[in-house]
Design a protein around this motif. Structure first.
Motif, PDB file in Angstrom:
ATOM      1  N   ILE A   1      -0.195 -12.694  -0.939  1.00  0.00           N
ATOM      2  CA  ILE A   1      -0.659 -11.614  -0.005  1.00  0.00           C
ATOM      3  C   ILE A   1      -0.084 -10.368  -0.439  1.00  0.00           C
ATOM      4  CG2 ILE A   1      -0.147 -11.031   2.532  1.00  0.00           C
ATOM      5  CD1 ILE A   1       0.194 -14.554   2.824  1.00  0.00           C
ATOM      6  N   GLY A   2      -0.815  -9.323  -0.297  1.00  0.00           N
ATOM      7  CA  GLY A   2      -0.141  -7.876  -0.669  1.00  0.00           C
ATOM      8  C   GLY A   2      -0.852  -6.997  -0.032  1.00  0.00           C
ATOM      9  N   TYR A   3      -0.602  -5.461  -0.795  1.00  0.00           N
ATOM     10  CA  TYR A   3      -1.156  -4.258  -0.395  1.00  0.00           C
ATOM     11  C   TYR A   3      -2.681  -4.337  -1.125  1.00  0.00           C
ATOM     12  CZ  TYR A   3       2.973  -1.976   1.475  1.00  0.00           C
ATOM     13  OH  TYR A   3       4.006  -1.855   2.199  1.00  0.00           O
ATOM     14  N   ILE A   4      -3.672  -3.628  -0.369  1.00  0.00           N
ATOM     15  CA  ILE A   4      -4.923  -3.293  -0.997  1.00  0.00           C
ATOM     16  C   ILE A   4      -4.758  -2.289  -2.025  1.00  0.00           C
ATOM     17  CG2 ILE A   4      -7.190  -2.122  -0.555  1.00  0.00           C
ATOM     18  CD1 ILE A   4      -6.840  -2.955   2.390  1.00  0.00           C
ATOM     19  N   PRO A   5      -4.856  -2.797  -3.447  1.00  0.00           N
ATOM     20  CA  PRO A   5      -4.537  -1.916  -4.399  1.00  0.00           C
ATOM     21  C   PRO A   5      -4.529  -0.510  -4.531  1.00  0.00           C
ATOM     22  CG  PRO A   5      -5.348  -3.925  -5.396  1.00  0.00           C
ATOM     23  CD  PRO A   5      -5.613  -3.930  -3.826  1.00  0.00           C
ATOM     24  N   ASP A   6      -5.879   0.104  -3.944  1.00  0.00           N
ATOM     25  CA  ASP A   6      -6.292   1.492  -4.018  1.00  0.00           C
ATOM     26  C   ASP A   6      -5.786   2.134  -2.988  1.00  0.00           C
ATOM     27  OD1 ASP A   6      -8.226  -0.075  -2.705  1.00  0.00           O
ATOM     28  OD2 ASP A   6      -9.757   1.558  -2.825  1.00  0.00           O
ATOM     29  N   LEU A   7      -5.122   1.626  -2.002  1.00  0.00           N
ATOM     30  CA  LEU A   7      -4.374   1.961  -0.541  1.00  0.00           C
ATOM     31  C   LEU A   7      -3.014   2.070  -0.768  1.00  0.00           C
ATOM     32  CD1 LEU A   7      -6.825   0.791   2.169  1.00  0.00           C
ATOM     33  CD2 LEU A   7      -6.897   3.047   0.975  1.00  0.00           C
ATOM     34  N   ILE A   8      -2.417   1.748  -1.900  1.00  0.00           N
ATOM     35  CA  ILE A   8      -1.088   1.833  -2.112  1.00  0.00           C
ATOM     36  C   ILE A   8      -0.532   3.282  -2.177  1.00  0.00           C
ATOM     37  CG2 ILE A   8       1.044   1.233  -3.569  1.00  0.00           C
ATOM     38  CD1 ILE A   8      -0.462  -1.224  -4.460  1.00  0.00           C
ATOM     39  N   PHE A   9       0.052   3.769  -1.203  1.00  0.00           N
ATOM     40  CA  PHE A   9       0.157   5.363  -1.344  1.00  0.00           C
ATOM     41  C   PHE A   9       1.612   5.841  -1.932  1.00  0.00           C
ATOM     42  CE2 PHE A   9       2.569   3.691   2.546  1.00  0.00           C
ATOM     43  CZ  PHE A   9       3.888   4.557   2.755  1.00  0.00           C
ATOM     44  N   ASP A  10       2.349   4.956  -2.272  1.00  0.00           N
ATOM     45  CA  ASP A  10       3.453   5.157  -3.328  1.00  0.00           C
ATOM     46  C   ASP A  10       3.789   4.197  -4.118  1.00  0.00           C
ATOM     47  OD1 ASP A  10       6.372   5.232  -3.530  1.00  0.00           O
ATOM     48  OD2 ASP A  10       6.418   6.723  -2.129  1.00  0.00           O
ATOM     49  N   LYS A  11       4.285   4.439  -5.226  1.00  0.00           N
ATOM     50  CA  LYS A  11       4.364   3.638  -6.372  1.00  0.00           C
ATOM     51  C   LYS A  11       5.320   2.629  -6.214  1.00  0.00           C
ATOM     52  CE  LYS A  11       7.226   6.894  -8.943  1.00  0.00           C
ATOM     53  NZ  LYS A  11       8.407   6.314  -8.617  1.00  0.00           N
ATOM     54  N   GLU A  12       6.240   2.981  -5.562  1.00  0.00           N
ATOM     55  CA  GLU A  12       7.451   2.077  -5.000  1.00  0.00           C
ATOM     56  C   GLU A  12       7.005   0.745  -4.234  1.00  0.00           C
ATOM     57  OE1 GLU A  12      10.331   2.420  -6.068  1.00  0.00           O
ATOM     58  OE2 GLU A  12      10.204   4.168  -6.860  1.00  0.00           O
ATOM     59  N   LEU A  13       5.900   0.936  -3.790  1.00  0.00           N
ATOM     60  CA  LEU A  13       5.336  -0.252  -2.879  1.00  0.00           C
ATOM     61  C   LEU A  13       4.545  -1.224  -3.754  1.00  0.00           C
ATOM     62  CD1 LEU A  13       4.255   1.887   0.225  1.00  0.00           C
ATOM     63  CD2 LEU A  13       6.462   0.677   0.054  1.00  0.00           C
ATOM     64  N   ASP A  14       4.290  -0.949  -5.042  1.00  0.00           N
ATOM     65  CA  ASP A  14       3.454  -1.709  -5.692  1.00  0.00           C
ATOM     66  C   ASP A  14       4.309  -2.863  -6.158  1.00  0.00           C
ATOM     67  OD1 ASP A  14       1.517  -2.821  -7.376  1.00  0.00           O
ATOM     68  OD2 ASP A  14       1.300  -1.247  -8.747  1.00  0.00           O
ATOM     69  N   TYR A  15       4.794  -3.752  -5.185  1.00  0.00           N
ATOM     70  CA  TYR A  15       5.587  -5.033  -5.729  1.00  0.00           C
ATOM     71  C   TYR A  15       5.325  -5.848  -6.589  1.00  0.00           C
ATOM     72  CZ  TYR A  15       7.618  -3.058  -1.377  1.00  0.00           C
ATOM     73  OH  TYR A  15       7.987  -2.072  -0.157  1.00  0.00           O
ATOM     74  N   LEU A  16       3.857  -6.384  -6.280  1.00  0.00           N
ATOM     75  CA  LEU A  16       3.418  -7.479  -6.904  1.00  0.00           C
ATOM     76  C   LEU A  16       3.230  -7.038  -8.735  1.00  0.00           C
ATOM     77  CD1 LEU A  16       0.911  -8.826  -4.439  1.00  0.00           C
ATOM     78  CD2 LEU A  16       2.943  -9.966  -5.316  1.00  0.00           C
TER      79      LEU A  16
END
Length: 297
Positions: free
Chosen positions: A190-205
């Motif tokens: 489960i995670g963010y929709i890749p192309d809707l991550i608005f801040d690089k700090e949220l790219d956890y996976l």
């Protein structure tokens, strides 16, 4: 001489970028809002907005007026607070923009306590997964996960927070054990929709090596509720875990992330005492609540 009420309408249209949206804020019909804008433009002998099918965008003249209108708004708010005769307490409206994780799991408790001590205060929280434009006064202040690189902004580092992999006990009981990060490839992530991550700090996976997210949303709350439903494994804020006792950390020794929250304000607001005092109470409250929730988790 410009009427303050017309400036108030101007500010609402500048922020909402449409007559109908501004009308909802002001409790006026769009036609009235349009007439007031036209009256102000006539008084100023300047075109303040460029009209298009997309809405109302500030012209250069409008941008120059915006700063003066905001200062007038601040002066009116400060005068009202002084006239009410309770300078030790906060009053009026404060709007905070924040990603929905902090908006859902930290700010409600913190702002409720501030309002308990300041009965005349109104707090609005805008929980959206995006960057807020403080120059347009979409909010009085915003909490972000990255320090902004540009703009006339004041930046205060609030606190660090932590994140771990987590899943429900029910999910873990029904699926193969997770002993290493490599085992995650056999699980539903489960995670963010890749192309809707608005801040690089949220790219956890990206730090797990997992390439496929089966259940994705731009909302932390949706991801969290998938976890609670036993739908898979995700990286979550430690401060959210006390809200769902059935969730447990997964591989805490193998993956532990740390990020920071920043409180962002427009530089002009440093002269506004009520916002300075509110910002300090907010910062103190967020730090205390993080310690409490992360310790409980």
């Amino acid at each position: 001489m410009t009427d303050w009420d017309d400036l108030r309408v101007f500010l609402a249209v500048a922020r909402a970028e449409s007559l109908s949206a501004a009308g909802r804020v002001l409790k006026l019909d769009p036609a009235t809002v349009g007439r007031r804008v036209a009256r102000l433009e006539e008084a100023m002998a300047a075109r303040l907005f460029a009209r298009s099918a997309q809405g109302y965008a500030l012209t250069e003249e409008g941008q120059r007026l915006l700063a003066h209108a905001i200062r007038a708004e601040q002066a009116v708010a400060a005068a009202g607070e002084e006239v009410r005769g309770d300078p030790g307490r906060l009053s009026g409206q404060v709007r905070i923009g924040a990603p929905d994780g902090v908006a859902n799991f930290l700010l409600p408790q913190v702002t409720a306590r501030i309002c308990d001590d300041n009965p005349g205060l109104e707090v609005q929280i805008i929980a959206l997964p995006r960057v807020f434009n403080l120059s347009k006064r979409e909010a009085d202040m915003a909490i972000t996960v990255s320090r902004p690189a540009a703009g006339r902004l004041s930046v205060q580092r609030l606190a660090d927070y932590h994140l771990h992999l987590a899943a429900s006990r029910d999910y873990l009981a029904r699926h193969p054990p997770i002993r290493t990060l490599a085992d995650l490839r056999g699980h539903r992530m489960i995670g963010y929709i890749p192309d809707l991550i608005f801040d690089k700090e949220l790219d956890y996976l990206a730090e797990t090596g997992v390439e496929v997210v089966t259940l994705a949303s731009n909302s932390v709350s949706v991801q969290f509720n998938w976890l609670r439903a036993g739908a898979g494994v995700a990286i979550v804020h430690d401060f959210s875990l006390p809200a769902a006792p059935d969730l447990v950390r997964v591989l805490p020794g193998a993956l532990s992330l740390s990020r920071s929250f920043y409180l962002i304000r427009h530089d002009d607001d440093r002269r506004v005492d009520r916002l300075n005092r509110f910002a300090e109470l907010l910062a103190q409250g967020v730090r205390r609540e993080l310690v409490r929730l992360e310790g409980f988790a």
